[in-house]
Enzyme design. Structure first.
Site, PDB file in Angstrom:
ATOM      1  N   GLY A 120      39.963  37.339  86.580  1.00  0.00           N
ATOM      2  CA  GLY A 120      40.913  36.321  86.384  1.00  0.00           C
ATOM      3  C   GLY A 120      41.849  35.991  87.354  1.00  0.00           C
ATOM      4  N   THR A 150      44.651  36.168  90.216  1.00  0.00           N
ATOM      5  CA  THR A 150      45.165  37.353  91.093  1.00  0.00           C
ATOM      6  C   THR A 150      46.412  38.005  90.611  1.00  0.00           C
ATOM      7  OG1 THR A 150      44.336  36.196  92.886  1.00  0.00           O
ATOM      8  CG2 THR A 150      45.990  37.581  93.541  1.00  0.00           C
ATOM      9  N   GLY A 188      45.343  40.498  87.911  1.00  0.00           N
ATOM     10  CA  GLY A 188      44.867  41.527  88.577  1.00  0.00           C
ATOM     11  C   GLY A 188      45.645  42.456  89.348  1.00  0.00           C
ATOM     12  N   GLU A 196      37.705  40.692  90.254  1.00  0.00           N
ATOM     13  CA  GLU A 196      37.221  39.563  90.731  1.00  0.00           C
ATOM     14  C   GLU A 196      38.402  38.309  90.388  1.00  0.00           C
ATOM     15  OE1 GLU A 196      34.468  39.073  92.735  1.00  0.00           O
ATOM     16  OE2 GLU A 196      33.318  40.875  92.001  1.00  0.00           O
ATOM     17  N   CYS A 218      36.004  30.342  90.446  1.00  0.00           N
ATOM     18  CA  CYS A 218      36.619  30.974  91.420  1.00  0.00           C
ATOM     19  C   CYS A 218      36.058  30.613  92.752  1.00  0.00           C
ATOM     20  CB  CYS A 218      36.794  32.450  91.097  1.00  0.00           C
ATOM     21  SG  CYS A 218      35.021  33.120  90.398  1.00  0.00           S
TER      22      CYS A 218
HETATM   23  P1  NDP Z   1      44.471  35.791  83.464  1.00  0.00           P
HETATM   24  O1  NDP Z   1      44.226  36.485  84.617  1.00  0.00           O
HETATM   25  O2  NDP Z   1      45.812  35.851  82.711  1.00  0.00           O
HETATM   26  O3  NDP Z   1      43.246  36.176  82.252  1.00  0.00           O
HETATM   27  C1  NDP Z   1      42.133  36.595  82.418  1.00  0.00           C
HETATM   28  C2  NDP Z   1      41.866  37.694  81.529  1.00  0.00           C
HETATM   29  O4  NDP Z   1      42.819  38.974  81.619  1.00  0.00           O
HETATM   30  C3  NDP Z   1      41.856  37.249  80.076  1.00  0.00           C
HETATM   31  O5  NDP Z   1      40.943  37.804  79.241  1.00  0.00           O
HETATM   32  C4  NDP Z   1      43.377  37.639  79.486  1.00  0.00           C
HETATM   33  O6  NDP Z   1      43.493  37.635  78.367  1.00  0.00           O
HETATM   34  C5  NDP Z   1      43.481  38.879  80.340  1.00  0.00           C
HETATM   35  N1  NDP Z   1      44.895  39.409  80.473  1.00  0.00           N
HETATM   36  C6  NDP Z   1      46.019  38.580  80.512  1.00  0.00           C
HETATM   37  N2  NDP Z   1      46.876  39.429  80.526  1.00  0.00           N
HETATM   38  C7  NDP Z   1      46.410  40.713  80.775  1.00  0.00           C
HETATM   39  C8  NDP Z   1      47.254  41.905  81.075  1.00  0.00           C
HETATM   40  N3  NDP Z   1      48.526  42.049  81.264  1.00  0.00           N
HETATM   41  N4  NDP Z   1      46.398  43.157  81.007  1.00  0.00           N
HETATM   42  C9  NDP Z   1      45.143  43.008  81.083  1.00  0.00           C
HETATM   43  N5  NDP Z   1      44.490  41.791  80.681  1.00  0.00           N
HETATM   44  C10 NDP Z   1      45.141  40.608  80.790  1.00  0.00           C
HETATM   45  O7  NDP Z   1      44.054  34.043  83.617  1.00  0.00           O
HETATM   46  P2  NDP Z   1      44.697  32.715  82.953  1.00  0.00           P
HETATM   47  O8  NDP Z   1      44.051  32.593  81.624  1.00  0.00           O
HETATM   48  O9  NDP Z   1      46.119  32.889  82.438  1.00  0.00           O
HETATM   49  O10 NDP Z   1      44.318  31.839  83.880  1.00  0.00           O
HETATM   50  C11 NDP Z   1      45.478  31.238  84.835  1.00  0.00           C
HETATM   51  C12 NDP Z   1      44.898  30.999  86.414  1.00  0.00           C
HETATM   52  O11 NDP Z   1      44.092  32.034  86.780  1.00  0.00           O
HETATM   53  C13 NDP Z   1      43.845  29.804  86.345  1.00  0.00           C
HETATM   54  O12 NDP Z   1      44.427  28.763  86.277  1.00  0.00           O
HETATM   55  C14 NDP Z   1      43.069  30.217  87.382  1.00  0.00           C
HETATM   56  O13 NDP Z   1      43.642  29.720  88.699  1.00  0.00           O
HETATM   57  C15 NDP Z   1      43.040  31.590  87.411  1.00  0.00           C
HETATM   58  N6  NDP Z   1      41.673  32.256  87.206  1.00  0.00           N
HETATM   59  C16 NDP Z   1      40.844  32.648  87.864  1.00  0.00           C
HETATM   60  C17 NDP Z   1      39.659  33.101  87.193  1.00  0.00           C
HETATM   61  C18 NDP Z   1      38.605  33.482  88.148  1.00  0.00           C
HETATM   62  O14 NDP Z   1      37.358  33.541  87.903  1.00  0.00           O
HETATM   63  N7  NDP Z   1      38.921  33.885  89.494  1.00  0.00           N
HETATM   64  C19 NDP Z   1      39.073  33.223  85.765  1.00  0.00           C
HETATM   65  C20 NDP Z   1      40.485  32.495  85.151  1.00  0.00           C
HETATM   66  C21 NDP Z   1      41.609  32.340  85.534  1.00  0.00           C
HETATM   67  P3  NDP Z   1      44.019  36.225  77.366  1.00  0.00           P
HETATM   68  O15 NDP Z   1      43.007  35.329  77.353  1.00  0.00           O
HETATM   69  O16 NDP Z   1      44.175  36.946  76.095  1.00  0.00           O
HETATM   70  O17 NDP Z   1      45.324  35.852  78.183  1.00  0.00           O
END
Ligand code: NDP
Length: 452
Positions: free
Chosen positions: A207, A209, A212, A229, A263
């Site tokens: 997800g 950074t 993460g 990642e 990503c």
């Molecule tokens: P997040 O990093 O918030 O979400 C990724 C996952 O983490 C989701 O399942 C989310 O749950 C979960 N999550 C959120 N908060 C927590 C926490 N505190 N502890 C553990 N898990 C958590 O990404 P976003 O959806 O907010 O996207 C925001 C931006 O991130 C995008 O615009 C993009 O730039 C980037 N991104 C990058 C990705 C990649 O592949 N590298 C993938 C997705 C996003 P929930 O869905 O309930 O929020």
């Protein structure tokens, strides 16, 4: 109990509600997973291999169904969604070879026999984003199960449907109950509980950074293993000696696939100054030619963005940007965003440094090889990248010079399950996929047997 109403991003119609898991449900799932894991690890390796092969075959029989779910839930074009479901089958197939190949070492020491074992960690928590819901899930659960672990998996709140179906298919295929459980819900509840739960001994997170870092900081409390990642701002570097026609024709697909929600998107195109104008001339028809539209149509190459919220975030990058040209997108309902090419005014513009995660690409000129490498590396990220040149020596020099985990020469290779994948710098920690992935879900144990 709260729930989320899922919306089809292509037409904004309501799909269905999905209930959020509570902390109590997560705790119960982890307790059941701990029990299931012990029996799973005690099985003969060949039995675990057979069970994973059956799971792979069952996924293979449901490719069309899984693909259709992803079209509705995530707006992925049907051709791409089919590839994704087939990829999950292939990842499972690949790692079904691992249980019988978790080889340790025999190390020469005095006075006895020294051997290492790769012991499963226990229960692994996999946290999945919304951009590639089923493929990214499989990169975590398949090697983790193969190494003898149980898995609890949290899909993204917006896109849980394929992961939920995969958990059902695992049971249909005969995997033990509670070995692989999918817990839809909020990151702040389910994801955080994975991090704080003492019996979840490893977190695989994909997800942003920012999230993460939070997961990593939380995991530090219990010295819990993490694989991360995270984001990317990858460069597609085009030298003057390259096949410019090929570079321009392929560049849109390296950034606009999955509507840029990738990503690995090559969201910066760096072009040698002497061919910069010519490259833009060639790029324009290629961008206008990307088929954006109904995800159910076989010819569609790009669908909508995943949600209204994400659409607003991507659109904010248009503010003050110099747009060179754009492709097309449907009018009417749905979170549509036309492919967009931006010419930044400086190397520090937001659109150059931040991950847009949408169909927007910045094209920048560079002077020479050293400048190209410096510009490619001028980022907090380092996930992937492409290099277009006819000079093999240069291709290798630049590939070695770019601080990035996955590089592709005269091509834009996407993820392959047989090769390692992961990022440098703030793009991540650890590697997924490739032959070694199951070892990242084990603890190495050293045992010495005295012969004295
Ligand atoms: P997040 O990093 O918030 O979400 C990724 C996952 O983490 C989701 O399942 C989310 O749950 C979960 N999550 C959120 N908060 C927590 C926490 N505190 N502890 C553990 N898990 C958590 O990404 P976003 O959806 O907010 O996207 C925001 C931006 O991130 C995008 O615009 C993009 O730039 C980037 N991104 C990058 C990705 C990649 O592949 N590298 C993938 C997705 C996003 P929930 O869905 O309930 O929020």
């Amino acid at each position: 109990m709260s729930a989320i109403t899922l919306i089809n991003p292509a037409d904004e119609s309501v799909i269905r509600d999905v209930e959020h898991s509570t902390i109590e449900q997560v705790d119960a799932a982890v307790a059941a997973a701990s029990v299931a894991q012990r029996s799973w690890a005690a099985l003969a390796p060949v039995e675990r291999a057979r069970a994973l092969r059956r799971f792979a075959a069952t996924v293979g029989e449901h490719v069309e169904e899984l693909a259709a779910l992803e079209v509705v839930n995530s707006g992925h074009p049907i051709g791409q969604a089919r590839w994704e479901a087939g990829h999950v089958r292939d990842v499972l197939d690949y790692y079904s070879g691992s249980p019988e190949r978790m080889l340790g070492q025999q190390i020469p020491v005095a006075g006895g026999l020294d051997v290492t074992f790769h012991e499963p960690i226990g229960v692994v928590g996999v946290i999945v984003p919304w951009n590639f819901p089923m493929t990214i899930a499989s990169w975590g659960f398949a090697p983790a199960l193969a190494a003898g672990n149980a898995v609890v998996l949290k899909p993204a709140e917006w896109t849980p449907l394929t992961a939920m179906r995969l958990a059902e298919l695992a049971l249909e295929a005969g995997l033990p109950e509670h070995l692989f459980q999918v817990l839809p819900g909020k990151g702040s509840v389910v994801g955080e509980r994975f991090v704080t739960h003492e019996d979840v001994r490893k977190i695989v997170f994909t997800g942003s950074t920012a999230t993460g870092k939070r997961v990593m900081a939380g995991a530090a409390e219990q010295v819990k293993a993490v694989t991360l990642e995270l984001g990317g701002k990858s460069a597609n570097v085009v030298f003057a000696d390259a096949d410019l026609e090929k570079a321009a024709a392929t560049a849109p697909y390296a950034v606009f696939e999955n509507a840029g929600q990738d990503c690995c998107a090559r969201s910066r195109i760096l072009v040698q100054r002497s061919v910069y104008d010519r490259f833009l001339e060639l790029l324009e028809p290629a961008v206008r030619g990307v088929a954006v539209g109904d995800p159910n149509a076989e010819t569609t190459e790009m669908g909508p963005l995943v949600s209204a919220e994400h659409h607003a975030k991507v659109a904010s990058y248009l503010d003050g940007a110099d747009v060179a040209f754009r492709g097309t997108a449907p009018d009417g309902p749905g979170y549509w965003f036309a492919p967009t090419v931006v010419l930044p005014r400086s190397r520090t513009d937001r659109v150059v440094t931040e991950e847009v995660f949408g169909p927007m690409v910045a094209v920048l000129p560079f002077d020479d090889e050293a400048d190209a490498i410096a510009l490619a590396n001028d980022s907090i990220y380092g996930l992937s990248g492409s290099i277009f040149t006819r000079d093999l020596g240069r291709a290798l020099r630049v590939a070695r010079g770019v601080q990035s985990g996955n590089l592709s020469v005269n091509s834009h290779s996407s993820v392959r399950y047989a090769t390692p994948f992961g990022g440098f710098k703030q793009s991540g920690l650890g590697r997924e996929l490739g032959p070694d992935a199951p070892f990242a879900f084990t603890e190495t144990k050293n045992v010495f047997l005295s012969t004295e």
